[in-house]
Design a protein around this motif. Structure first.
Motif, PDB file in Angstrom:
ATOM      1  N   ASP A 387       8.027  71.833 -15.130  1.00  0.00           N
ATOM      2  CA  ASP A 387       8.733  70.774 -14.405  1.00  0.00           C
ATOM      3  C   ASP A 387       9.088  69.591 -15.292  1.00  0.00           C
ATOM      4  OD1 ASP A 387       8.707  72.071 -11.897  1.00  0.00           O
ATOM      5  OD2 ASP A 387       6.630  71.460 -11.588  1.00  0.00           O
ATOM      6  N   GLU A 388       8.235  69.308 -16.284  1.00  0.00           N
ATOM      7  CA  GLU A 388       8.473  68.177 -17.159  1.00  0.00           C
ATOM      8  C   GLU A 388       7.970  68.502 -18.556  1.00  0.00           C
ATOM      9  OE1 GLU A 388       6.286  65.040 -15.217  1.00  0.00           O
ATOM     10  OE2 GLU A 388       4.489  65.439 -16.423  1.00  0.00           O
ATOM     11  N   LEU A 389       8.443  67.750 -19.534  1.00  0.00           N
ATOM     12  CA  LEU A 389       8.126  68.006 -20.933  1.00  0.00           C
ATOM     13  C   LEU A 389       7.726  66.715 -21.628  1.00  0.00           C
ATOM     14  CD1 LEU A 389      11.250  70.204 -21.608  1.00  0.00           C
ATOM     15  CD2 LEU A 389       8.914  71.057 -21.823  1.00  0.00           C
ATOM     16  N   SER A 390       6.699  66.809 -22.488  1.00  0.00           N
ATOM     17  CA  SER A 390       6.392  65.721 -23.403  1.00  0.00           C
ATOM     18  C   SER A 390       7.188  65.920 -24.676  1.00  0.00           C
ATOM     19  CB  SER A 390       4.894  65.695 -23.704  1.00  0.00           C
ATOM     20  OG  SER A 390       4.143  65.398 -22.546  1.00  0.00           O
ATOM     21  N   LEU A 391       7.320  64.861 -25.471  1.00  0.00           N
ATOM     22  CA  LEU A 391       8.063  64.949 -26.720  1.00  0.00           C
ATOM     23  C   LEU A 391       7.213  64.483 -27.884  1.00  0.00           C
ATOM     24  CD1 LEU A 391      10.472  63.900 -24.478  1.00  0.00           C
ATOM     25  CD2 LEU A 391      11.793  64.443 -26.517  1.00  0.00           C
ATOM     26  N   ASN A 410      18.464  68.818 -18.016  1.00  0.00           N
ATOM     27  CA  ASN A 410      18.237  68.482 -16.610  1.00  0.00           C
ATOM     28  C   ASN A 410      16.746  68.535 -16.293  1.00  0.00           C
ATOM     29  OD1 ASN A 410      18.991  67.712 -13.989  1.00  0.00           O
ATOM     30  ND2 ASN A 410      19.101  69.841 -13.288  1.00  0.00           N
ATOM     31  N   LYS A 411      15.981  67.859 -17.155  1.00  0.00           N
ATOM     32  CA  LYS A 411      14.527  67.922 -17.083  1.00  0.00           C
ATOM     33  C   LYS A 411      13.937  66.535 -17.345  1.00  0.00           C
ATOM     34  CE  LYS A 411      12.924  71.687 -17.477  1.00  0.00           C
ATOM     35  NZ  LYS A 411      12.605  72.790 -16.546  1.00  0.00           N
ATOM     36  N   ARG A 412      12.851  66.224 -16.663  1.00  0.00           N
ATOM     37  CA  ARG A 412      12.140  64.964 -16.886  1.00  0.00           C
ATOM     38  C   ARG A 412      11.389  65.041 -18.215  1.00  0.00           C
ATOM     39  NH1 ARG A 412       6.922  62.582 -14.568  1.00  0.00           N
ATOM     40  NH2 ARG A 412       7.402  60.411 -14.088  1.00  0.00           N
ATOM     41  N   LEU A 413      11.662  64.083 -19.110  1.00  0.00           N
ATOM     42  CA  LEU A 413      11.021  64.037 -20.414  1.00  0.00           C
ATOM     43  C   LEU A 413      10.136  62.811 -20.514  1.00  0.00           C
ATOM     44  CD1 LEU A 413      13.889  65.040 -22.868  1.00  0.00           C
ATOM     45  CD2 LEU A 413      12.306  66.512 -21.621  1.00  0.00           C
ATOM     46  N   ILE A 414       8.963  63.003 -21.105  1.00  0.00           N
ATOM     47  CA  ILE A 414       7.986  61.923 -21.213  1.00  0.00           C
ATOM     48  C   ILE A 414       7.667  61.682 -22.683  1.00  0.00           C
ATOM     49  CG2 ILE A 414       5.688  61.133 -20.571  1.00  0.00           C
ATOM     50  CD1 ILE A 414       5.813  63.000 -18.177  1.00  0.00           C
ATOM     51  N   TYR A 415       7.981  60.482 -23.139  1.00  0.00           N
ATOM     52  CA  TYR A 415       7.659  60.089 -24.507  1.00  0.00           C
ATOM     53  C   TYR A 415       6.327  59.362 -24.473  1.00  0.00           C
ATOM     54  CZ  TYR A 415       8.201  58.123 -29.189  1.00  0.00           C
ATOM     55  OH  TYR A 415       8.030  57.788 -30.511  1.00  0.00           O
ATOM     56  N   ARG A 416       5.356  59.902 -25.207  1.00  0.00           N
ATOM     57  CA  ARG A 416       3.990  59.390 -25.136  1.00  0.00           C
ATOM     58  C   ARG A 416       3.553  58.755 -26.456  1.00  0.00           C
ATOM     59  NH1 ARG A 416       1.403  61.361 -20.604  1.00  0.00           N
ATOM     60  NH2 ARG A 416       2.421  63.108 -19.545  1.00  0.00           N
ATOM     61  N   ASP A 417       2.589  57.882 -26.359  1.00  0.00           N
ATOM     62  CA  ASP A 417       2.003  57.254 -27.537  1.00  0.00           C
ATOM     63  C   ASP A 417       1.391  58.347 -28.420  1.00  0.00           C
ATOM     64  OD1 ASP A 417       1.169  55.277 -29.250  1.00  0.00           O
ATOM     65  OD2 ASP A 417      -0.733  54.953 -28.208  1.00  0.00           O
ATOM     66  N   GLY A 418       1.591  58.221 -29.734  1.00  0.00           N
ATOM     67  CA  GLY A 418       1.024  59.207 -30.650  1.00  0.00           C
ATOM     68  C   GLY A 418       1.906  60.411 -30.874  1.00  0.00           C
ATOM     69  N   LEU A 457       4.803  56.095 -22.816  1.00  0.00           N
ATOM     70  CA  LEU A 457       5.575  54.961 -23.335  1.00  0.00           C
ATOM     71  C   LEU A 457       6.903  54.811 -22.613  1.00  0.00           C
ATOM     72  CD1 LEU A 457       4.993  55.291 -27.190  1.00  0.00           C
ATOM     73  CD2 LEU A 457       3.751  53.866 -25.553  1.00  0.00           C
ATOM     74  N   GLU A 458       7.545  55.931 -22.320  1.00  0.00           N
ATOM     75  CA  GLU A 458       8.834  55.878 -21.633  1.00  0.00           C
ATOM     76  C   GLU A 458       9.094  57.212 -20.955  1.00  0.00           C
ATOM     77  OE1 GLU A 458      13.408  54.305 -22.513  1.00  0.00           O
ATOM     78  OE2 GLU A 458      11.996  54.585 -24.154  1.00  0.00           O
ATOM     79  N   VAL A 459       9.702  57.145 -19.780  1.00  0.00           N
ATOM     80  CA  VAL A 459      10.076  58.342 -19.029  1.00  0.00           C
ATOM     81  C   VAL A 459      11.592  58.413 -18.961  1.00  0.00           C
ATOM     82  CG1 VAL A 459       9.960  59.527 -16.797  1.00  0.00           C
ATOM     83  CG2 VAL A 459       7.952  58.298 -17.669  1.00  0.00           C
ATOM     84  N   HIS A 460      12.123  59.583 -19.234  1.00  0.00           N
ATOM     85  CA  HIS A 460      13.570  59.787 -19.194  1.00  0.00           C
ATOM     86  C   HIS A 460      13.895  60.799 -18.093  1.00  0.00           C
ATOM     87  CE1 HIS A 460      14.467  57.709 -23.042  1.00  0.00           C
ATOM     88  NE2 HIS A 460      13.235  58.093 -23.335  1.00  0.00           N
ATOM     89  N   GLU A 461      14.498  60.307 -17.031  1.00  0.00           N
ATOM     90  CA  GLU A 461      14.973  61.185 -15.969  1.00  0.00           C
ATOM     91  C   GLU A 461      16.398  61.635 -16.290  1.00  0.00           C
ATOM     92  OE1 GLU A 461      13.171  62.217 -13.596  1.00  0.00           O
ATOM     93  OE2 GLU A 461      11.516  60.773 -13.393  1.00  0.00           O
ATOM     94  N   PRO A 462      16.736  62.869 -15.971  1.00  0.00           N
ATOM     95  CA  PRO A 462      18.107  63.316 -16.243  1.00  0.00           C
ATOM     96  C   PRO A 462      19.125  62.504 -15.458  1.00  0.00           C
ATOM     97  CG  PRO A 462      16.921  64.924 -14.897  1.00  0.00           C
ATOM     98  CD  PRO A 462      15.906  63.925 -15.357  1.00  0.00           C
ATOM     99  N   ASN A 463      20.191  62.124 -16.136  1.00  0.00           N
ATOM    100  CA  ASN A 463      21.257  61.340 -15.526  1.00  0.00           C
ATOM    101  C   ASN A 463      22.414  62.281 -15.205  1.00  0.00           C
ATOM    102  OD1 ASN A 463      23.407  59.683 -14.920  1.00  0.00           O
ATOM    103  ND2 ASN A 463      23.030  58.235 -16.587  1.00  0.00           N
TER     104      ASN A 463
END
Length: 496
Positions: A387-391, A410-418, A457-463
């Protein structure tokens, strides 16, 4: 403290964490790749060892490394490091992005139809086994001296301990390991004229394999630390990002691009060019789609126009350009998923007198995103939907690129610390797990405690505003490859 060493293609990174898993310091040293012929990619293993020495010296200037409790390794997968009976390197290591063994892949598949069933993967030039077949056929004097085959990070382990070891996540990328048994397969080894005597012992990634030798400890100024088996770079990156349970996934935007998902069992789907490997942790497997030139595509273009990557991205943002009729195929090193084509070429299509650098930069960002969509489609067909992916990876630092990828997938991406620490953090975590496990602690409890997801750190929802633009351009992206494949093959023959 725990030390993780990540042997990448472009450099070696050292990461130190404390008992709670917090990053205390990191240092890195660059490495050089040589390409003596078209499609070849090699490195000198001695440069890895020198980089290891240099990184540890740099870390010693920042921390008291006498307090280290254990050391872990991660590294670029698939590389063929060949040693003689004396443990001496016979030739430069043939790397993961080397494409010379295409003919050997075809012959292996034809001669050993059981290869796919036993390994769970297609024979691809990037994998280790076809490289050995190439050496056997083209450098028989080297093959006759061959006593041991090690993967890149396992060569470092050998230099550190004197022991021949590997882990099942890295070993799965050789085509000699059966991912279901998580051990070497005699039939697969025999296909390239090898036996288990040529191979290191395979461990789980968090298993302790031994301690630093007297000579290595003295040279490095370290105590005789215990060493864990470690992991291939992508599995280590997953451990570093807390991607350890079925249903989780991440994208790595490093030199190559990787779309990685975790599963509870070995799910092979080789006909869709899905890589089905063991995870670095017990009782877990993973599937991957791989594009061979992700952040490398942007670095290549930056060098070509004599700009830094940061300057290219800043100029694109300043231009406020969000669409372009320029199309880019990022096949600078051939391509794996979904084409398994080492002769595929990078291409710009749609250039005119008015094309500028921002338009070409945007086309590169989009082209890599489309290659990741190819990976996503292949993984979906293998039942590896998330459903979602870290980067993670250097390319993930660009918020603009992250958003483009979210839109295309068309996927929720999550940019995480580290996320920029990646495999080095995973290697350090494996060292922590191994040292704690050696004290009698249960591994699943340790994984739950230490292999956690980093802070968001930041969440990117598909636009969806540009959905039709990306859909149409992706169709053109696919069509261009199919339309020019024959030309690429002809050009490869011309240059050879």
């Amino acid at each position: 403290m725990y030390l993780g060493l990540d042997l990448g293609t472009s450099g070696l990174k050292g990461v130190v964490i404390d008992d709670d898993g917090n990053v205390l310091a990191q240092e890195s040293v660059s490495l050089v790749v040589t390409s003596p012929h078209a499609t070849w990619s090699e490195q000198d293993p001695e440069s890895w060892w020198q980089a290891c020495i240099d990184v540890i010296q740099q870390l010693q200037q920042r921390l008291d490394l006498s307090k280290l409790k254990a050391l872990g390794l991660s590294g670029q997968m698939h590389g063929a490091t060949l040693l003689n009976k004396q443990g001496e390197v016979l030739r430069p290591c043939i790397l993961w992005n080397d494409g010379r063994s295409q003919a050997q892949c075809a012959s292996l598949m034809a001669q050993f139809p059981e290869l796919i069933e036993r390994s769970g993967n297609l024979a691809m030039p990037g994998f280790t086994a076809p490289k050995i077949r190439w050496v056997q056929e083209n450098e028989p004097e080297i093959f006759d001296q061959l006593a041991f085959v090690l993967l890149p990070k396992d060569y470092l382990a050998y230099r550190l301990t004197g022991l021949m070891s590997s882990d099942c996540s890295d070993a799965a990328g050789t085509l000699w390991l059966n991912p279901q048994t998580r051990q070497w397969d005699d039939t697969l080894l025999a296909a390239t004229g090898l036996t288990q005597a040529h191979m290191p012992i395979v461990y789980e990634g968090c298993d302790l394999i031994g301690v630093l030798s007297d000579s290595a400890a003295k040279l490095l100024g370290l105590p005789q630390l215990p060493l864990v088996a470690g992991a291939g770079d992508n599995a280590a990156g997953a451990v570093g990002m807390g991607i350890t349970n079925p249903g989780q996934g991440f994208i790595s935007l490093g030199t190559s691009g990787v779309y990685f998902t975790v599963s509870e069992s070995h799910k092979a789907n080789p006909l869709n060019t899905v890589h089905a490997f063991c995870h670095a942790l017990p009782n877990r497997w993973h599937q991957m789609g791989v594009t061979l030139s992700a952040a490398n595509s942007l670095s290549w273009f930056a060098k070509l126009v004599d700009k830094s990557v940061a300057e290219l991205l800043d100029a694109l943002e300043d231009s406020e350009l969000t669409q372009t009729n320029v199309l880019f195929l990022p096949y600078l090193s051939g391509e794996r998923t979904p084409h398994n084509d080492p002769l595929a070429n990078g291409q710009f299509v749609g250039l005119t007198n008015t094309t500028n650098t921002p338009a070409m930069t945007l086309a590169i960002l989009e082209g890599v995103a489309f290659s990741l969509l190819d990976c996503q489609n292949a993984l979906d067909s293998a039942g590896s939907y998330v459903d979602e992916l870290s980067l993670i990876g250097g390319g993930a630092r660009s918020a603009m690129w992250r958003q483009i990828i979210a839109n295309v997938l068309n996927k929720r991406l999550i940019y995480r610390d580290g996320g920029d620490v990646g495999p080095g953090l995973g290697a350090a975590r494996l060292a922590l797990l191994g040292e704690q496990q050696s004290q009698g602690k249960e591994i699943e409890a340790l994984i739950a405690e230490y292999c956690t997801l980093p802070e968001v750190l930041e969440v990117h929802e598909p636009n969806g505003v540009q959905a039709s633009y990306y859909e149409h351009k992706y169709a053109l992206y696919q069509a261009v490859y199919q339309a020019t494949k024959g030309l690429n093959d002809a050009l490869a023959q011309l240059s050879s």
